[in-house]
Scaffold this motif. Structure first.
Motif, short mmCIF file in Angstrom:
data_model
loop_
_atom_site.label_atom_id
_atom_site.label_comp_id
_atom_site.label_asym_id
_atom_site.label_seq_id
_atom_site.Cartn_x
_atom_site.Cartn_y
_atom_site.Cartn_z
N ASN A 198 52.86 -33.81 27.71
CA ASN A 198 51.96 -33.16 26.75
C ASN A 198 52.62 -31.93 26.16
N LEU A 199 53.28 -31.19 27.04
CA LEU A 199 53.88 -29.93 26.62
C LEU A 199 54.90 -30.18 25.52
N SER A 200 55.63 -31.28 25.64
CA SER A 200 56.72 -31.50 24.69
C SER A 200 56.19 -31.70 23.27
N SER A 201 54.94 -32.19 23.12
CA SER A 201 54.41 -32.35 21.76
C SER A 201 54.16 -30.98 21.13
N TYR A 202 53.92 -29.98 21.97
CA TYR A 202 53.75 -28.62 21.43
C TYR A 202 55.09 -27.93 21.25
N LEU A 203 56.05 -28.29 22.12
CA LEU A 203 57.36 -27.65 22.03
C LEU A 203 58.11 -28.10 20.79
N PHE A 204 58.00 -29.37 20.45
CA PHE A 204 58.80 -29.90 19.36
C PHE A 204 57.95 -30.37 18.18
N GLY A 205 56.64 -30.20 18.27
CA GLY A 205 55.76 -30.57 17.17
C GLY A 205 55.43 -32.05 17.17
N SER A 206 54.23 -32.39 16.72
CA SER A 206 53.92 -33.81 16.59
C SER A 206 52.90 -33.94 15.47
N LEU A 207 53.44 -34.21 14.30
CA LEU A 207 52.60 -34.31 13.11
C LEU A 207 51.61 -35.45 13.21
N SER A 208 51.98 -36.48 13.96
CA SER A 208 51.14 -37.67 14.00
C SER A 208 49.84 -37.42 14.76
N THR A 209 49.76 -36.29 15.48
CA THR A 209 48.53 -36.03 16.22
C THR A 209 47.64 -35.01 15.53
N VAL A 210 47.96 -34.65 14.28
CA VAL A 210 47.12 -33.68 13.56
C VAL A 210 45.80 -34.37 13.21
N SER A 211 44.70 -33.83 13.76
CA SER A 211 43.40 -34.46 13.53
C SER A 211 42.69 -33.78 12.35
N GLU A 212 41.54 -34.37 11.98
CA GLU A 212 40.73 -33.79 10.90
C GLU A 212 40.36 -32.34 11.23
N GLY A 213 39.97 -32.12 12.47
CA GLY A 213 39.57 -30.78 12.91
C GLY A 213 40.73 -29.81 12.87
N ASP A 214 41.91 -30.28 13.31
CA ASP A 214 43.11 -29.44 13.26
C ASP A 214 43.38 -28.98 11.84
N LEU A 215 43.23 -29.93 10.91
CA LEU A 215 43.57 -29.63 9.52
C LEU A 215 42.64 -28.56 8.96
N ASP A 216 41.35 -28.64 9.33
CA ASP A 216 40.41 -27.60 8.88
C ASP A 216 40.85 -26.23 9.39
N ALA A 217 41.21 -26.19 10.68
CA ALA A 217 41.66 -24.92 11.26
C ALA A 217 42.91 -24.42 10.55
N ILE A 218 43.84 -25.34 10.26
CA ILE A 218 45.09 -24.95 9.60
C ILE A 218 44.81 -24.38 8.21
N TRP A 219 43.88 -25.03 7.47
CA TRP A 219 43.51 -24.52 6.14
C TRP A 219 43.00 -23.08 6.22
N VAL A 220 42.08 -22.84 7.15
CA VAL A 220 41.48 -21.50 7.27
C VAL A 220 42.54 -20.47 7.63
N LEU A 221 43.34 -20.79 8.65
CA LEU A 221 44.34 -19.83 9.11
C LEU A 221 45.40 -19.58 8.03
N ALA A 222 45.80 -20.66 7.32
CA ALA A 222 46.82 -20.50 6.29
C ALA A 222 46.30 -19.63 5.14
N ALA A 223 45.02 -19.82 4.78
CA ALA A 223 44.44 -19.00 3.71
C ALA A 223 44.46 -17.53 4.11
N LEU A 278 46.42 -40.48 8.14
CA LEU A 278 47.28 -39.77 9.09
C LEU A 278 48.42 -39.07 8.38
N MET A 279 49.06 -39.80 7.47
CA MET A 279 50.21 -39.25 6.77
C MET A 279 49.77 -38.18 5.78
N GLN A 280 48.58 -38.40 5.16
CA GLN A 280 48.07 -37.37 4.25
C GLN A 280 47.89 -36.05 4.98
#
Lengths: 280, 303
Positions: free
Chosen positions: B115-140, B8-10
């Motif tokens: 639910n909305l507040s996790s998007y308004l203020f961010g919630s790193l602890s809910t970043v899933s494996e799938g989210d991370l893949d999407a983030i990698w692609v978009l960041a590249a 999770l922290m990674q």
């Protein structure tokens, strides 16, 4: 628009630029409006290769609009612009045109060095995808040297004086090594030392065969370079011929009734109420 | 390191670093063209996307990306073609987007303001494996655009009119910046939240330019600052019970303040190192510029 005798006589006196020299830039019957106000009311201007033409006129006479219409920044309501024989609409060879905008005092939000700004002028040659080569970097350095800013190349543009900033804008236009140089009020707010450097830079460009269109408020130190002056008044060409001899705003031909060569375009005769600003 | 042991922290740290890189990389072009608050506007519009995602039971992240891209293109078109009332149109878009998000999420069966507040203020602890893949692609994608086209984007953001005369496809490049900003906002949404996204795009750039003279150095330094504060904020939130988004933004503002304080002596030393003719004259500044007491006779006045 009628061509008067004085006008054609003016072009004939123009030394080496005879009728066989190709036309680099032409505006034909150009009209343009800003909002609902007509700013250009049918002007004809053409430049042959190697000519240095000054566009003169009072504030609001339409000289800046005329120049901005040439580079496609102000749409014409009628008439036609051609650059190097190609209608503006189909003109793509922008590396042949160097544009020096009227200097704005507002700096951009992020610091940038002289070299970075001048390099952006070279994009006219390198385009969207080509990486800058050694020759491109050399051209940028040459442009910086030409305007005498070699030792300021790494300084932020925001730290320069008005005259130095103007020299950066000219170097940016020269970086693409253009054949036609269009300058909007290059001497406005420029200190004497920079004026001399600008005049010298321009002299070198003209000697190398560059065609130059200058918007000027008054002839000033550039006077000896200028082959021909086009005087605008209320969006019409008032005079097109040899530059007026006397220097100073009140000695411009637009202020002298004898030189009002274009009577068809007198401000009070065009069916347009004469605007005095406050009262209309 | 204990912090790196949980998956999770990674994921949280990788997401944070990626956002720390791309947010200032896009933000610098927005700051350069004096559109520093555009990221904020896109964030507001993206809220409608989040709400729509909940309502349609689709992925809120992808919905937010889609709606943010549409919104950013609309904003760019309003900027390019809009005349006098452009600011009003933008305000409509900002607040309409926010209100739409709140309304849609309350209409949906699964969503709530929580639910909305996790998007308004961010919630790193809910970043899933799938989210991370999407983030990698978009960041590249964002890095490719902002670094690969840096000369062109610099020219367009520096002087749009001049860029058009050099023959660059200015409209396409402007839209590209807008879309890239929208993508960045939705990526950063998970880390700092929609309300604080703009801060991460603007504050590192503002901090860097306090001490820099060139665009290239400002770019690199703002990315370094962005990465440093996102990393530090994430680590802090792991050891102390503080929200990562707010910590990151406050750290960035702290860096800005430190660099602002450092800027004055630095500029003075640079001025001294240069030639004497470029000396500053603080004494003359203090007395005010020399102004003649009265106007001379104006000989140009005529009757």
């Amino acid at each position: 628009m009628t061509t008067t005798q004085t006008e054609s006589a003016g072009q004939d006196t123009n030394g080496a630029k005879d009728a066989t020299t190709p036309t680099v830039l032409s505006l034909r019957g150009a009209t343009a409006t800003l909002g609902s106000r007509p700013v250009l009311r049918g002007i004809d201007v053409s430049l042959r290769r190697g000519e240095v033409v000054a566009l003169l006129g009072a504030n609001g006479s339409g000289k800046s609009t005329a120049v901005r219409s040439v580079i496609g920044q102000v749409p014409l309501t009628s008439g036609e612009v051609t650059l190097f024989g190609t209608p503006l609409r189909r003109f793509r060879d922008w590396a042949r045109v160097g544009y020096v905008p009227q200097r704005t005092t507002a700096a951009s939000g992020v610091p940038a060095t002289v070299r970075e700004v001048v390099s952006s002028g070279r994009l006219a040659r390198t385009g969207l995808l080509r990486w800058p080569s050694k020759a491109d970097r050399a051209a940028v350095q040459r442009a910086i040297d030409l305007v005498g800013l070699t030792d300021r190349a790494k300084d932020a543009v925001g730290a320069l004086s008005g005259g130095q900033h103007q020299r950066v804008l000219i170097a940016r236009a020269l970086a693409a090594e253009p054949e036609l140089l269009i300058m909007d009020e290059p001497m406005a707010g420029v200190d004497l030392a920079s004026q001399e450097i600008l005049a010298a830079t321009l002299r070198d460009q003209v000697a190398a065969g560059t065609t130059v269109l200058l918007v000027l408020h008054e002839l000033g130190p550039l006077e000896p370079l200028i082959d021909r002056a086009v005087v605008l008044r209320d969006g019409c060409v008032m005079h097109d011929g040899p530059p007026p001899k006397a220097v100073g705003q009140h000695a411009l031909p637009g202020h002298d009734p004898e030189l009002l060569t274009n009577q068809s375009c007198h401000p009070h005769a065009a069916g347009e109420p004469h605007r005095t600003g406050l009262l209309t | 390191m204990e912090i790196l042991e949980t998956a999770l922290m990674q994921r949280a740290l990788i997401a944070a670093v990626l956002v720390g890189v791309i947010a200032p990389a896009v933000g610098i072009y927005l700051v350069q063209r004096r559109q520093a608050l555009m990221g904020d506007g896109i964030g507001h519009v993206a809220m409608t996307g989040v709400g729509l995602g909940f309502l349609l039971s689709a992925s809120p992240v992808w919905m937010a990306t889609l709606v943010a891209i549409v919104g950013s293109i609309a904003m760019e078109l309003i900027r390019a073609y809009g005349r006098t009332r452009g600011d009003i149109a933008l305000a409509m878009l900002f607040y309409g987007g926010m209100a739409g998000g709140v309304l849609l999420i309350n209409l949906s069966p699964t969503g709530s303001n929580a639910n909305l507040s996790s998007y308004l203020f961010g919630s790193l602890s809910t970043v899933s494996e799938g989210d991370l893949d999407a983030i990698w692609v978009l960041a590249a994608l964002v890095v490719l655009v902002t670094v690969g086209l840096r000369r062109q984007l610099f020219a367009v953001s520096q002087d749009e009119e001049f860029a058009r005369v050099t023959g660059l496809p200015v409209r396409a490049l402007n839209l590209l910046v807008a879309v890239t900003a929208a993508v960045t906002v939705t990526v950063a949404m998970r880390v700092v939240g929609l309300l604080l996204v703009s801060a991460l795009m603007v504050v590192p750039v503002a901090a860097a330019q306090q001490i820099t003279r060139s665009f290239a150095v400002t770019f690199v330094l703002s990315v370094v600052i962005g990465t440093a504060v996102t990393l530090a904020g994430t680590v802090t939130s792991y050891y102390q019970d503080v929200p990562p988004g707010a910590t990151i933004v406050l750290l960035a503002i702290g860096v800005f303040l430190v660099l602002t304080v450092l800027a004055t002596p630095l500029a003075r030393r640079r001025a001294r190192a240069l030639r004497p003719e470029r000396d500053e004259h603080p004494a003359a500044e203090a007395d005010g510029p020399a102004v003649p007491a009265m106007r001379g006779p104006a000989d140009e006045a005529r009757v």
